[in-house]
Design a protein around this motif. Sequence first.
Motif, PDB file in Angstrom:
ATOM      1  N   LEU A   1      16.264  -9.820  50.310  1.00 25.28           N
ATOM      2  CA  LEU A   1      15.474  -9.929  48.802  1.00 25.28           C
ATOM      3  C   LEU A   1      16.568 -10.577  47.930  1.00 25.28           C
ATOM      4  O   LEU A   1      15.569 -11.505  47.410  1.00 25.28           O
ATOM      5  N   VAL A   2      17.067  -9.976  48.143  1.00 24.20           N
ATOM      6  CA  VAL A   2      18.657 -10.159  47.051  1.00 24.20           C
ATOM      7  C   VAL A   2      18.890 -12.210  46.850  1.00 24.20           C
ATOM      8  O   VAL A   2      19.017 -12.598  46.003  1.00 24.20           O
ATOM      9  N   SER A   3      18.871 -12.003  48.449  1.00 27.47           N
ATOM     10  CA  SER A   3      19.471 -13.603  48.772  1.00 27.47           C
ATOM     11  C   SER A   3      17.956 -14.535  48.207  1.00 27.47           C
ATOM     12  O   SER A   3      18.338 -15.072  47.560  1.00 27.47           O
ATOM     13  N   TYR A   4      16.987 -14.768  48.326  1.00 27.40           N
ATOM     14  CA  TYR A   4      16.077 -15.209  48.267  1.00 27.40           C
ATOM     15  C   TYR A   4      15.496 -15.419  47.123  1.00 27.40           C
ATOM     16  O   TYR A   4      15.226 -16.296  46.503  1.00 27.40           O
ATOM     17  N   GLN A   5      16.071 -13.363  46.178  1.00 29.85           N
ATOM     18  CA  GLN A   5      15.832 -13.807  44.737  1.00 29.85           C
ATOM     19  C   GLN A   5      16.752 -14.754  44.258  1.00 29.85           C
ATOM     20  O   GLN A   5      16.518 -15.605  43.418  1.00 29.85           O
ATOM     21  N   ALA A   6      17.719 -15.555  44.133  1.00 25.91           N
ATOM     22  CA  ALA A   6      18.950 -15.510  43.788  1.00 25.91           C
ATOM     23  C   ALA A   6      18.523 -18.050  43.908  1.00 25.91           C
ATOM     24  O   ALA A   6      18.438 -18.492  43.048  1.00 25.91           O
ATOM     25  N   GLU A   7      18.347 -18.228  45.392  1.00 27.83           N
ATOM     26  CA  GLU A   7      18.331 -18.872  46.394  1.00 27.83           C
ATOM     27  C   GLU A   7      16.953 -19.787  45.426  1.00 27.83           C
ATOM     28  O   GLU A   7      17.005 -20.650  45.076  1.00 27.83           O
ATOM     29  N   HIS A   8      16.293 -18.747  45.204  1.00 29.66           N
ATOM     30  CA  HIS A   8      14.732 -19.428  44.409  1.00 29.66           C
ATOM     31  C   HIS A   8      14.341 -19.406  43.220  1.00 29.66           C
ATOM     32  O   HIS A   8      13.153 -19.278  41.794  1.00 29.66           O
ATOM     33  N   ASP A   9      15.735 -19.096  42.430  1.00 26.90           N
ATOM     34  CA  ASP A   9      15.913 -18.279  40.443  1.00 26.90           C
ATOM     35  C   ASP A   9      13.885 -17.618  40.481  1.00 26.90           C
ATOM     36  O   ASP A   9      13.490 -17.839  39.440  1.00 26.90           O
ATOM     37  N   ILE A  10      13.915 -16.130  41.028  1.00 24.92           N
ATOM     38  CA  ILE A  10      13.080 -15.588  40.596  1.00 24.92           C
ATOM     39  C   ILE A  10      13.027 -14.930  39.540  1.00 24.92           C
ATOM     40  O   ILE A  10      14.756 -13.940  39.020  1.00 24.92           O
TER      41      ILE A  10
ATOM     42  N   VAL B   1      12.317   1.856  47.251  1.00 24.75           N
ATOM     43  CA  VAL B   1      12.199   2.783  46.091  1.00 24.75           C
ATOM     44  C   VAL B   1      12.516   4.109  46.183  1.00 24.75           C
ATOM     45  O   VAL B   1      12.589   4.888  47.734  1.00 24.75           O
ATOM     46  N   LEU B   2      14.104   4.141  45.348  1.00 18.42           N
ATOM     47  CA  LEU B   2      14.306   5.594  45.727  1.00 18.42           C
ATOM     48  C   LEU B   2      15.659   5.790  47.010  1.00 18.42           C
ATOM     49  O   LEU B   2      15.798   6.901  47.282  1.00 18.42           O
ATOM     50  N   GLY B   3      15.017   5.367  48.151  1.00 20.79           N
ATOM     51  CA  GLY B   3      15.799   4.748  49.541  1.00 20.79           C
ATOM     52  C   GLY B   3      17.201   4.368  48.917  1.00 20.79           C
ATOM     53  O   GLY B   3      17.390   3.881  47.636  1.00 20.79           O
ATOM     54  N   SER B   4      17.397   4.485  49.728  1.00 19.73           N
ATOM     55  CA  SER B   4      19.241   3.639  49.726  1.00 19.73           C
ATOM     56  C   SER B   4      18.873   2.145  49.917  1.00 19.73           C
ATOM     57  O   SER B   4      19.886   1.129  49.113  1.00 19.73           O
ATOM     58  N   LEU B   5      18.556   1.204  50.131  1.00 22.95           N
ATOM     59  CA  LEU B   5      17.291  -0.200  50.412  1.00 22.95           C
ATOM     60  C   LEU B   5      17.195  -0.381  47.961  1.00 22.95           C
ATOM     61  O   LEU B   5      17.630  -1.021  48.129  1.00 22.95           O
ATOM     62  N   THR B   6      16.397   0.433  47.904  1.00 22.10           N
ATOM     63  CA  THR B   6      16.471  -0.092  46.584  1.00 22.10           C
ATOM     64  C   THR B   6      18.021   0.027  46.101  1.00 22.10           C
ATOM     65  O   THR B   6      17.934  -0.584  45.068  1.00 22.10           O
ATOM     66  N   ALA B   7      18.295   1.388  45.696  1.00 23.69           N
ATOM     67  CA  ALA B   7      19.549   1.114  45.073  1.00 23.69           C
ATOM     68  C   ALA B   7      20.114   0.175  45.278  1.00 23.69           C
ATOM     69  O   ALA B   7      20.747  -0.720  44.518  1.00 23.69           O
ATOM     70  N   LYS B   8      20.604  -0.568  46.411  1.00 25.88           N
ATOM     71  CA  LYS B   8      21.029  -1.628  47.093  1.00 25.88           C
ATOM     72  C   LYS B   8      20.336  -2.796  46.751  1.00 25.88           C
ATOM     73  O   LYS B   8      21.281  -3.558  45.589  1.00 25.88           O
ATOM     74  N   VAL B   9      19.378  -3.088  46.053  1.00 24.32           N
ATOM     75  CA  VAL B   9      18.358  -3.801  45.647  1.00 24.32           C
ATOM     76  C   VAL B   9      18.787  -4.058  43.879  1.00 24.32           C
ATOM     77  O   VAL B   9      19.182  -5.071  43.236  1.00 24.32           O
ATOM     78  N   LEU B  10      18.651  -2.215  43.833  1.00 27.78           N
ATOM     79  CA  LEU B  10      18.981  -2.583  42.019  1.00 27.78           C
ATOM     80  C   LEU B  10      19.785  -3.394  41.935  1.00 27.78           C
ATOM     81  O   LEU B  10      20.575  -3.687  40.636  1.00 27.78           O
ATOM     82  N   LEU B  11      21.560  -2.720  42.501  1.00 26.04           N
ATOM     83  CA  LEU B  11      22.819  -2.984  41.856  1.00 26.04           C
ATOM     84  C   LEU B  11      23.316  -4.306  42.680  1.00 26.04           C
ATOM     85  O   LEU B  11      24.325  -4.631  42.023  1.00 26.04           O
ATOM     86  N   LYS B  12      22.142  -4.904  42.950  1.00 22.94           N
ATOM     87  CA  LYS B  12      22.914  -6.849  43.912  1.00 22.94           C
ATOM     88  C   LYS B  12      22.582  -7.104  43.123  1.00 22.94           C
ATOM     89  O   LYS B  12      22.809  -8.591  42.764  1.00 22.94           O
ATOM     90  N   SER B  13      21.056  -7.421  42.671  1.00 24.81           N
ATOM     91  CA  SER B  13      20.638  -7.960  42.345  1.00 24.81           C
ATOM     92  C   SER B  13      20.663  -8.072  40.119  1.00 24.81           C
ATOM     93  O   SER B  13      21.225  -7.457  39.971  1.00 24.81           O
ATOM     94  N   ASN B  14      20.286  -9.569  39.553  1.00 25.87           N
ATOM     95  CA  ASN B  14      21.066  -9.547  38.276  1.00 25.87           C
ATOM     96  C   ASN B  14      19.217  -9.742  37.919  1.00 25.87           C
ATOM     97  O   ASN B  14      19.190 -10.646  36.102  1.00 25.87           O
ATOM     98  N   LYS B  15      18.537  -9.459  38.189  1.00 27.28           N
ATOM     99  CA  LYS B  15      17.630  -9.515  37.595  1.00 27.28           C
ATOM    100  C   LYS B  15      16.578  -8.610  37.472  1.00 27.28           C
ATOM    101  O   LYS B  15      16.638  -7.609  38.108  1.00 27.28           O
TER     102      LYS B  15
END
Length: 286
Positions: free
Chosen positions: A240-249, A266-280
């Motif tokens: 998700l984070v890679s796609y977000q960055a690649e396509h300027d989401i 949301v609220l599992g390890s995946l959400t935390a990772k997305v929030l921490l890795k994403s800059n959007k």
Amino acid sequence: MFNNDNKILACIDGSKYSQSVCDYAAWISQRTGAPLQLLHNLEHPAGASTADLSGAIGLGSRDTLLQELTEVEEQRNRLMMEQGKLMLAAAKERIGQGGTEASTKQRHGSLTESLIEMEDDIRVLVLGIRGEEHEQDTTHLGAHLEATIRALHRPILVVNTEFTVPEKVMLAYDGSEASSKALDMLAQSPLFKGIPVHLVTVGEDPADSNTLQHKATEVLQAAGHTVTAVTLDGKPSDALVSYQAEHDIDLTLMGAFSHTRLRELVLGSLTAKVLLKSNKPLLLLR
């Protein structure tokens, strides 16, 4: 779900995210026509009370010292209240310069408890990924963020960067009830009117993914959106984070408490990772 009095509520403090919180909240208010309110919540930090010191203070000086400590604490609280009012005034001025009006509110106690009490009047909650005390800790989410997401049944926009006008949005979609609510919000809310949508499914069986995306695409296209539908493989957070960055989401929507492969979004390890890795920013729905 909402009435005309439901507000866009922006939580501000002294963190570096507060200006962006104001800007995103103003954007939402302008797009939806919903009133905007700025909230500064004053929490009293946990610490030793004056009573805890009484046993270590000599009998002759105890009462005087305890009185002085009480006065110092009262003065500190007054100063914090004044500081909060100045923050609210500055935030209101910033928003006003962009042509948006806002009301202000100051509350005391737990932020999560304050938001629960205000929930019926909230249309969208906007807050930073971390508060003032933890803004330098990039390895963890803010102390109140998870509790707030768990407690509220309102859309929550988590801000983690400077404001940019969203020109493309991504929906992480798995067909669950929560992600279907996100789909409905995309289709029905004036907030996203005319904005292209990337409809992304991760780790689903291709046949299931095609069925999910076909139905969701029809809903979005009927609402006037241009839709790009894709299925991604691999680790969901990275994909998700890679796609977000690649396509300027510019903004991502996710449903909370999914019961399929994205159930931890949301609220599992995946959400935390997305929030921490994403800059959007991430808009979470339950």
